[in-house]
Motif scaffolding. Sequence first.
Motif, PDB file in Angstrom:
ATOM      1  N   ARG A 207       5.105  11.349   1.653  1.00 36.71           N
ATOM      2  CA  ARG A 207       4.536  10.045   1.296  1.00 36.71           C
ATOM      3  C   ARG A 207       5.019   8.963   2.261  1.00 36.71           C
ATOM      4  O   ARG A 207       4.255   8.070   2.645  1.00 36.71           O
ATOM      5  N   ALA A 208       6.287   9.051   2.663  1.00 38.23           N
ATOM      6  CA  ALA A 208       6.812   8.070   3.613  1.00 38.23           C
ATOM      7  C   ALA A 208       6.119   8.188   4.961  1.00 38.23           C
ATOM      8  O   ALA A 208       5.799   7.184   5.610  1.00 38.23           O
TER       9      ALA A 208
ATOM     10  N   ALA B 204       2.592   6.788   4.716  1.00 44.85           N
ATOM     11  CA  ALA B 204       2.648   5.323   4.694  1.00 44.85           C
ATOM     12  C   ALA B 204       2.909   4.780   6.089  1.00 44.85           C
ATOM     13  O   ALA B 204       2.317   3.774   6.503  1.00 44.85           O
TER      14      ALA B 204
ATOM     15  N   SER C   2       0.839  -1.204   0.000  1.00 44.19           N
ATOM     16  CA  SER C   2       0.000   0.000   0.000  1.00 44.19           C
ATOM     17  C   SER C   2       0.872   1.252   0.000  1.00 44.19           C
ATOM     18  O   SER C   2       1.818   1.356   0.783  1.00 44.19           O
ATOM     19  N   THR C   3       0.581   2.172  -0.895  1.00 44.33           N
ATOM     20  CA  THR C   3       1.308   3.440  -0.950  1.00 44.33           C
ATOM     21  C   THR C   3       0.312   4.595  -1.016  1.00 44.33           C
ATOM     22  O   THR C   3      -0.725   4.492  -1.675  1.00 44.33           O
TER      23      THR C   3
END
Length: 287
Positions: A242-243, A246, A155-156
């Motif tokens: 984004r990291a 996540a 999943s991203t």
Amino acid sequence: MRRDVPAREAEIAALVGERVMTVAEVDHRLRLLRSGPLAARLPAPGTAEGRNLRRWLVQVMVAEILAGQEAARLGLPSEPSEPSEPFGSTTLAPPIEPSASPVRSGRPAPPRVAEDTARAVLTLAGALRTGGVAAAVLATAPAARAVCRALTAESTPSEEDARDYYRRNLDRFTTPETRWVRPFGPVRRGEMTGPLEDAVFAAREGETVGPVGGPGGPWTLVVERIEAARREPYEAVRALVRAELAEREGERAFARWLDARQAGCVRLTPGHEHPADPAQPDAGHRH
């Protein structure tokens, strides 16, 4: 969690699948906690709060075992470069030293998404997202972090979600104007009060102001350098945002997994229930 318990329950705190967690193990961890640097802040033994501290520690220990079992089942790699100390064996944050100057501590920091995602830290925000037990285990147990990553490996976050997060949290990516003031060092608005702040932020670079009244004053100050406010553009922090998104989704997925696994394969003996369990005699929240 089911409450049917086996024989010799006086020696058993919990059954975690086939693993027996003994009362002696709980006693040992509690001694570590009560002999640590935060001991003075803990509730006294023998009180309702003290018994609930023990119950909460049991939940953390159960979660550690579950995470270790799942990591072994999945064949997940360990994290040998990260020291792993169980919750309760050490402090999680250094003490804050008092400052002698009138500049307030806790000045805002530049964007720290990279640093935040590079290490596990027990924070209030994390506890609010996942619950205190899950947050504590994720902060201290490499196996829990490995399971967390595995749960969301495919999943991203979407580009839309990342841009939306950036727009809603511009303060995280903005460094406010900073003035280097002798003798205080770097100062930002909100870190000084009253006439001192007014004088410092009305001065030009290189200007001397004062004497100005203030705590421990009067003060004569030199504004040696002024750094203008700046904001990191989205493109510069995109990967970090984004990291982080996540990682947060992984934390939530881990908390859901932990709840389901506890409900399915954990049995607690009397005295070791969750502190919020309304059936236990020290429950502090009742309807």
